[in-house]
Design a protein around this motif. Structure first.
Motif, PDB file in Angstrom:
ATOM      1  N   ARG A  36       0.825  -1.216   0.000  1.00  0.00           N
ATOM      2  CA  ARG A  36       0.000   0.000   0.000  1.00  0.00           C
ATOM      3  C   ARG A  36       0.857   1.264   0.000  1.00  0.00           C
ATOM      4  O   ARG A  36       0.369   2.338  -0.307  1.00  0.00           O
ATOM      5  N   GLY A  37       2.108   1.122   0.436  1.00  0.00           N
ATOM      6  CA  GLY A  37       2.959   2.294   0.578  1.00  0.00           C
ATOM      7  C   GLY A  37       2.557   3.132   1.772  1.00  0.00           C
ATOM      8  O   GLY A  37       2.720   4.347   1.787  1.00  0.00           O
ATOM      9  N   GLU A  38       2.041   2.471   2.794  1.00  0.00           N
ATOM     10  CA  GLU A  38       1.543   3.147   3.993  1.00  0.00           C
ATOM     11  C   GLU A  38       2.202   2.540   5.231  1.00  0.00           C
ATOM     12  O   GLU A  38       2.685   1.412   5.204  1.00  0.00           O
ATOM     13  N   SER A  39       2.151   3.281   6.329  1.00  0.00           N
ATOM     14  CA  SER A  39       2.634   2.767   7.607  1.00  0.00           C
ATOM     15  C   SER A  39       1.748   1.619   8.074  1.00  0.00           C
ATOM     16  O   SER A  39       0.522   1.638   7.865  1.00  0.00           O
ATOM     17  N   MET A  40       2.358   0.643   8.727  1.00  0.00           N
ATOM     18  CA  MET A  40       1.586  -0.464   9.272  1.00  0.00           C
ATOM     19  C   MET A  40       0.621   0.019  10.361  1.00  0.00           C
ATOM     20  O   MET A  40      -0.416  -0.610  10.602  1.00  0.00           O
ATOM     21  N   ASP A  41       0.928   1.128  10.994  1.00  0.00           N
ATOM     22  CA  ASP A  41       0.072   1.668  12.059  1.00  0.00           C
ATOM     23  C   ASP A  41      -1.366   1.888  11.605  1.00  0.00           C
ATOM     24  O   ASP A  41      -2.294   1.702  12.384  1.00  0.00           O
ATOM     25  N   ILE A  42      -1.552   2.334  10.347  1.00  0.00           N
ATOM     26  CA  ILE A  42      -2.917   2.646   9.904  1.00  0.00           C
ATOM     27  C   ILE A  42      -3.684   1.406   9.459  1.00  0.00           C
ATOM     28  O   ILE A  42      -4.876   1.476   9.204  1.00  0.00           O
ATOM     29  N   GLY A  43      -2.997   0.276   9.386  1.00  0.00           N
ATOM     30  CA  GLY A  43      -3.683  -0.949   9.000  1.00  0.00           C
ATOM     31  C   GLY A  43      -4.664  -1.379  10.069  1.00  0.00           C
ATOM     32  O   GLY A  43      -4.362  -1.325  11.262  1.00  0.00           O
ATOM     33  N   GLY A  44      -5.826  -1.787   9.643  1.00  0.00           N
ATOM     34  CA  GLY A  44      -6.817  -2.343  10.557  1.00  0.00           C
ATOM     35  C   GLY A  44      -6.778  -3.856  10.469  1.00  0.00           C
ATOM     36  O   GLY A  44      -7.219  -4.429   9.478  1.00  0.00           O
ATOM     37  N   LYS A  45      -6.201  -4.493  11.477  1.00  0.00           N
ATOM     38  CA  LYS A  45      -6.128  -5.958  11.515  1.00  0.00           C
ATOM     39  C   LYS A  45      -7.426  -6.458  12.144  1.00  0.00           C
ATOM     40  O   LYS A  45      -7.743  -6.109  13.287  1.00  0.00           O
ATOM     41  N   THR A  46      -8.159  -7.266  11.393  1.00  0.00           N
ATOM     42  CA  THR A  46      -9.452  -7.756  11.855  1.00  0.00           C
ATOM     43  C   THR A  46      -9.364  -9.245  12.145  1.00  0.00           C
ATOM     44  O   THR A  46      -8.909 -10.020  11.312  1.00  0.00           O
ATOM     45  N   VAL A  53     -20.329 -18.102  23.482  1.00  0.00           N
ATOM     46  CA  VAL A  53     -21.594 -17.592  22.961  1.00  0.00           C
ATOM     47  C   VAL A  53     -21.640 -17.608  21.431  1.00  0.00           C
ATOM     48  O   VAL A  53     -22.676 -17.868  20.829  1.00  0.00           O
ATOM     49  N   GLY A  54     -20.517 -17.312  20.791  1.00  0.00           N
ATOM     50  CA  GLY A  54     -20.503 -17.244  19.333  1.00  0.00           C
ATOM     51  C   GLY A  54     -19.287 -16.494  18.828  1.00  0.00           C
ATOM     52  O   GLY A  54     -18.287 -16.342  19.537  1.00  0.00           O
ATOM     53  N   PHE A  55     -19.393 -15.993  17.620  1.00  0.00           N
ATOM     54  CA  PHE A  55     -18.282 -15.300  16.965  1.00  0.00           C
ATOM     55  C   PHE A  55     -18.382 -13.793  17.164  1.00  0.00           C
ATOM     56  O   PHE A  55     -19.478 -13.225  17.147  1.00  0.00           O
ATOM     57  N   LYS A  56     -17.217 -13.158  17.327  1.00  0.00           N
ATOM     58  CA  LYS A  56     -17.125 -11.705  17.509  1.00  0.00           C
ATOM     59  C   LYS A  56     -15.947 -11.184  16.689  1.00  0.00           C
ATOM     60  O   LYS A  56     -14.914 -11.838  16.607  1.00  0.00           O
ATOM     61  N   LEU A  57     -16.097  -9.986  16.128  1.00  0.00           N
ATOM     62  CA  LEU A  57     -15.022  -9.348  15.360  1.00  0.00           C
ATOM     63  C   LEU A  57     -14.241  -8.389  16.247  1.00  0.00           C
ATOM     64  O   LEU A  57     -14.841  -7.604  16.991  1.00  0.00           O
ATOM     65  N   PHE A  58     -12.920  -8.431  16.113  1.00  0.00           N
ATOM     66  CA  PHE A  58     -12.036  -7.523  16.847  1.00  0.00           C
ATOM     67  C   PHE A  58     -11.093  -6.854  15.858  1.00  0.00           C
ATOM     68  O   PHE A  58     -10.498  -7.532  15.011  1.00  0.00           O
ATOM     69  N   VAL A  59     -10.990  -5.529  15.952  1.00  0.00           N
ATOM     70  CA  VAL A  59     -10.123  -4.757  15.059  1.00  0.00           C
ATOM     71  C   VAL A  59      -9.085  -4.028  15.899  1.00  0.00           C
ATOM     72  O   VAL A  59      -9.420  -3.381  16.895  1.00  0.00           O
ATOM     73  N   ILE A  60      -7.832  -4.127  15.458  1.00  0.00           N
ATOM     74  CA  ILE A  60      -6.712  -3.533  16.171  1.00  0.00           C
ATOM     75  C   ILE A  60      -5.738  -2.967  15.154  1.00  0.00           C
ATOM     76  O   ILE A  60      -5.714  -3.402  14.001  1.00  0.00           O
ATOM     77  N   SER A  61      -4.927  -2.006  15.552  1.00  0.00           N
ATOM     78  CA  SER A  61      -3.887  -1.499  14.663  1.00  0.00           C
ATOM     79  C   SER A  61      -2.979  -2.653  14.259  1.00  0.00           C
ATOM     80  O   SER A  61      -2.562  -3.458  15.105  1.00  0.00           O
ATOM     81  N   ALA A  62      -2.662  -2.736  12.973  1.00  0.00           N
ATOM     82  CA  ALA A  62      -1.845  -3.839  12.455  1.00  0.00           C
ATOM     83  C   ALA A  62      -0.454  -3.875  13.057  1.00  0.00           C
ATOM     84  O   ALA A  62       0.208  -4.909  13.026  1.00  0.00           O
ATOM     85  N   SER A  63      -0.007  -2.787  13.647  1.00  0.00           N
ATOM     86  CA  SER A  63       1.329  -2.756  14.239  1.00  0.00           C
ATOM     87  C   SER A  63       1.343  -3.313  15.667  1.00  0.00           C
ATOM     88  O   SER A  63       2.405  -3.428  16.275  1.00  0.00           O
TER      89      SER A  63
END
Length: 157
Positions: A36-46, A53-63
């Motif tokens: 992407r030519g971008e910092s890893m910090d802005i990546g949203g790792k999902t 109980v079931g499935f849940k989504l978690f998003v964190i900075s890729a770094s």
């Protein structure tokens, strides 16, 4: 309709400006950022977790890395695991590394976002496939999601 087109339609229906980047296969956060030519910090790792109980989504900075003990505490669950590759495909229609950072209405999961994501002006993510990324303004992203905002990253050293 494939996941990438669903995301594109969702962004356009909500009048969100975004940049679409085609790139080589990027199964890791490091490669995605490089292409992407971008910092890893802005990546949203999902990540898709399954608790009792079931499935849940978690998003964190890729770094950053997820602290699974903090996730267990947030969910009030002793048992926790990552979704398998088969579950990712069956439930989300994506391979590992391509899960976008959206819960409802795009994906029928509760969404938890680590506060680290909001330190950035933009968010970048693989758009349902490993060869395409979307980059968008953080304020637009905030308008599209209804997450539980919490802290589940490992402490930075």
């Amino acid at each position: 309709m494939d996941k990438t087109q669903q995301i594109r339609n969702f962004l356009e229906e909500n009048s969100v400006t975004y940049r679409e980047v085609d790139h080589d296969i990027a199964p890791t956060c490091e490669l995605s950022a490089k292409y992407r030519g971008e910092s890893m910090d802005i990546g949203g790792k999902t990540l898709l977790f399954k608790d009792k109980v079931g499935f849940k989504l978690f998003v964190i900075s890729a770094s950053l890395q997820v602290d699974s003990n903090k996730v267990r505490k947030i969910l009030g669950s002793q048992r926790l695991r990552f979704a398998s590759e088969k579950e990712l495909m069956d439930l989300c229609g994506v391979v590992k590394g391509a899960l976008p950072p959206f819960g409802r209405p795009l994906q029928d999961f509760d969404l938890y976002i680590d506060e680290s994501i909001f330190r950035n002006e933009r968010i970048a993510f693989n758009a349902g496939i490993l060869t395409k990324s979307f980059i968008m303004n953080m304020n637009d992203y905030k308008k599209l999601v209804e997450p539980t905002i919490c802290h589940f990253s490992k402490e930075e050293k």
